[in-house]
Motif scaffolding. Structure first.
Motif, short mmCIF file in Angstrom:
data_model
loop_
_atom_site.label_atom_id
_atom_site.label_comp_id
_atom_site.label_asym_id
_atom_site.label_seq_id
_atom_site.Cartn_x
_atom_site.Cartn_y
_atom_site.Cartn_z
N LEU A 1 0.82 -1.21 0.00
CA LEU A 1 0.00 0.00 0.00
C LEU A 1 0.86 1.26 0.00
O LEU A 1 0.56 2.22 -0.72
N ALA A 2 1.94 1.26 0.77
CA ALA A 2 2.84 2.42 0.78
C ALA A 2 3.53 2.58 -0.57
O ALA A 2 3.68 3.70 -1.08
N PHE A 3 3.95 1.46 -1.17
CA PHE A 3 4.54 1.52 -2.50
C PHE A 3 3.54 2.06 -3.51
O PHE A 3 3.89 2.85 -4.38
N TRP A 4 2.28 1.65 -3.40
CA TRP A 4 1.22 2.11 -4.32
C TRP A 4 1.04 3.63 -4.21
O TRP A 4 0.89 4.32 -5.21
N GLU A 5 1.04 4.14 -3.00
CA GLU A 5 0.87 5.58 -2.80
C GLU A 5 2.07 6.37 -3.34
O GLU A 5 1.89 7.42 -3.96
N VAL A 6 3.27 5.87 -3.13
CA VAL A 6 4.47 6.54 -3.66
C VAL A 6 4.45 6.51 -5.18
O VAL A 6 4.76 7.51 -5.85
N ALA A 7 4.07 5.38 -5.76
CA ALA A 7 3.96 5.29 -7.21
C ALA A 7 2.89 6.25 -7.72
O ALA A 7 3.04 6.84 -8.80
N GLY A 8 1.83 6.44 -6.95
CA GLY A 8 0.77 7.39 -7.33
C GLY A 8 1.28 8.82 -7.40
O GLY A 8 0.82 9.61 -8.22
N ILE A 9 2.22 9.15 -6.54
CA ILE A 9 2.80 10.49 -6.58
C ILE A 9 3.55 10.70 -7.90
O ILE A 9 3.45 11.75 -8.53
N PHE A 10 4.31 9.69 -8.32
CA PHE A 10 5.03 9.79 -9.58
C PHE A 10 4.07 9.83 -10.77
O PHE A 10 4.31 10.56 -11.74
N VAL A 11 3.00 9.06 -10.71
CA VAL A 11 1.99 9.10 -11.77
C VAL A 11 1.34 10.48 -11.84
O VAL A 11 1.15 11.04 -12.92
N ALA A 12 1.03 11.06 -10.68
CA ALA A 12 0.43 12.39 -10.64
C ALA A 12 1.39 13.44 -11.22
O ALA A 12 0.96 14.32 -11.97
N CYS A 13 2.67 13.34 -10.88
CA CYS A 13 3.65 14.28 -11.44
C CYS A 13 3.73 14.15 -12.95
O CYS A 13 3.82 15.16 -13.67
N GLY A 14 3.70 12.94 -13.45
CA GLY A 14 3.74 12.72 -14.90
C GLY A 14 2.51 13.29 -15.59
O GLY A 14 2.62 13.93 -16.65
N CYS A 15 1.35 13.07 -15.01
CA CYS A 15 0.11 13.59 -15.60
C CYS A 15 0.11 15.12 -15.60
O CYS A 15 -0.29 15.75 -16.58
N LEU A 16 0.57 15.71 -14.50
CA LEU A 16 0.62 17.17 -14.43
C LEU A 16 1.63 17.74 -15.42
O LEU A 16 1.40 18.81 -16.00
#
Length: 65
Positions: free
Chosen positions: A36-51
């Protein structure tokens, strides 16, 4: 182009908030983190890429400066 921006804005929200009930049932360790922690950290990188993609789309159409 507006639809693409809306989809790119929704992807991080769905990734981080919407998928938690499904991801919380998986318990392996990934890179020393609970999944779950890995998923959240990966989500931050996905959000940065989308932005970044949204920024590039908008900066190409910016004629004010």
């Amino acid at each position: 182009m507006t639809t693409l921006k809306i989809v790119l804005t929704l992807i991080p929200f769905i990734w981080i908030v919407g998928m938690i009930p499904f991801v919380n049932t998986i318990y392996p360790m990934v890179l020393g983190l609970p999944f779950l922690a890995f998923w959240e950290v990966a989500g931050i990188f996905v959000a940065c890429g989308c932005l970044k993609i949204i920024y590039n789309i908008d900066s190409k159409n910016d004629n004010e400066i």
